[in-house]
Design an enzyme around this catalytic site. Structure first.
Site, mmCIF file in Angstrom:
data_model
loop_
_atom_site.group_PDB
_atom_site.id
_atom_site.type_symbol
_atom_site.label_atom_id
_atom_site.label_comp_id
_atom_site.label_asym_id
_atom_site.label_seq_id
_atom_site.Cartn_x
_atom_site.Cartn_y
_atom_site.Cartn_z
ATOM 1 N N GLU A 64 50.551 66.056 77.784
ATOM 2 C CA GLU A 64 49.603 66.135 76.665
ATOM 3 C C GLU A 64 48.439 67.052 76.991
ATOM 4 O O GLU A 64 48.312 67.551 78.111
ATOM 5 C CB GLU A 64 49.128 64.719 76.310
ATOM 6 N N ALA A 66 44.115 67.998 75.613
ATOM 7 C CA ALA A 66 42.966 67.640 74.780
ATOM 8 C C ALA A 66 43.058 68.304 73.413
ATOM 9 O O ALA A 66 42.595 67.753 72.409
ATOM 10 C CB ALA A 66 41.673 68.045 75.476
ATOM 11 N N CYS A 73 56.714 67.231 74.360
ATOM 12 C CA CYS A 73 57.517 66.033 74.611
ATOM 13 C C CYS A 73 58.355 66.204 75.874
ATOM 14 O O CYS A 73 58.703 67.330 76.272
ATOM 15 C CB CYS A 73 58.472 65.782 73.456
ATOM 16 N N GLU A 75 61.493 65.575 76.361
ATOM 17 C CA GLU A 75 62.814 66.169 76.147
ATOM 18 C C GLU A 75 62.738 67.689 76.209
ATOM 19 O O GLU A 75 63.609 68.354 76.779
ATOM 20 C CB GLU A 75 63.375 65.766 74.777
HETATM 21 N N1 THU Z 1 56.969 61.926 72.946
HETATM 22 C C1 THU Z 1 57.967 62.392 73.725
HETATM 23 O O1 THU Z 1 57.737 62.864 74.841
HETATM 24 N N2 THU Z 1 59.230 62.330 73.250
HETATM 25 C C2 THU Z 1 59.557 61.802 72.032
HETATM 26 O O2 THU Z 1 60.716 61.882 71.630
HETATM 27 C C3 THU Z 1 58.553 61.116 71.231
HETATM 28 C C4 THU Z 1 57.141 61.396 71.607
HETATM 29 C C5 THU Z 1 55.607 62.004 73.461
HETATM 30 C C6 THU Z 1 54.723 63.015 72.769
HETATM 31 C C7 THU Z 1 53.365 62.446 73.017
HETATM 32 O O3 THU Z 1 52.913 62.899 74.288
HETATM 33 C C8 THU Z 1 53.583 60.945 73.073
HETATM 34 O O4 THU Z 1 54.970 60.765 73.306
HETATM 35 C C9 THU Z 1 53.172 60.210 71.824
HETATM 36 O O5 THU Z 1 53.760 60.766 70.702
#
Ligand code: THU
Length: 161
Positions: A64, A66, A73, A75
């Site tokens: 993530e 700021a 994500c 994946e």
């Molecule tokens: N996130 C993932 O890494 N994969 C997903 O399939 C769903 C969401 C992450 C993105 C973000 O950092 C956190 O989960 C909340 O959405």
């Protein structure tokens, strides 16, 4: 008018012993990878582990920022890393797991729409299905045979001509 049915099957696995040792290992890797997530804003920690046809395992976790949309994500971190380091090597399976600092994620989590779009392009290009193993930090696993099951009628490079 006529309806077009899209078949979709998920295999629900309560007993992980029903999976191959390789698949069990991949789930373990994806669960462990939640510890490497950088998710101070959501408190939602996702791990991914990819098995390539050459036997290599590529891992990823959500990262993530700021400036929220700049994050990525798990994946996509994993699959972009796989393609960057092993271009052209086919992807067999991707395991995805998640945990939260707000509640117990003991059920399978599903890739977001953007990740499905990215995953489906690699599957389309390699002309071989990518298997998905979805889980929480504990509990049952969902096995889905191919990414395009999660994104039927998808937009692909073919549409661009
Ligand atoms: N996130 C993932 O890494 N994969 C997903 O399939 C769903 C969401 C992450 C993105 C973000 O950092 C956190 O989960 C909340 O959405």
């Amino acid at each position: 008018m006529k309806p077009i049915q899209v078949p979709f099957q998920i295999l629900e696995i309560e007993d992980l012993g029903e999976l191959s040792p390789e698949e069990q290992k991949l789930i373990e890797y994806s669960r462990n990878m939640t510890d490497n997530a950088y998710a101070p804003y959501s408190g939602f920690f996702v791990g991914a582990a990819i098995l390539l046809e050459n036997g290599e395992i590529i891992k990823g976790s959500n990262q993530e920022n700021a400036a929220y949309p700049s994050g990525l994500c798990a994946e996509r971190v994993a699959i972009f890393s796989a393609s960057a380091n092993y271009p052209g090597v086919k992807i067999k399976t991707i395991a995805v797991s998640a945990r939260s600092d707000k509640h117990l994620v003991d059920y399978p989590v599903s890739p977001c729409g953007a990740c499905r779009q990215v995953l489906v392009e690699y599957e389309f290009n390699q002309k071989e299905s990518i298997k998905l193993l979805l889980s929480g930090i504990s509990g049952k696993v969902y096995l889905i045979d191919k990414v395009r099951d999660l994104l039927p009628f998808s937009f692909t490079a073919e549409d661009l001509g």
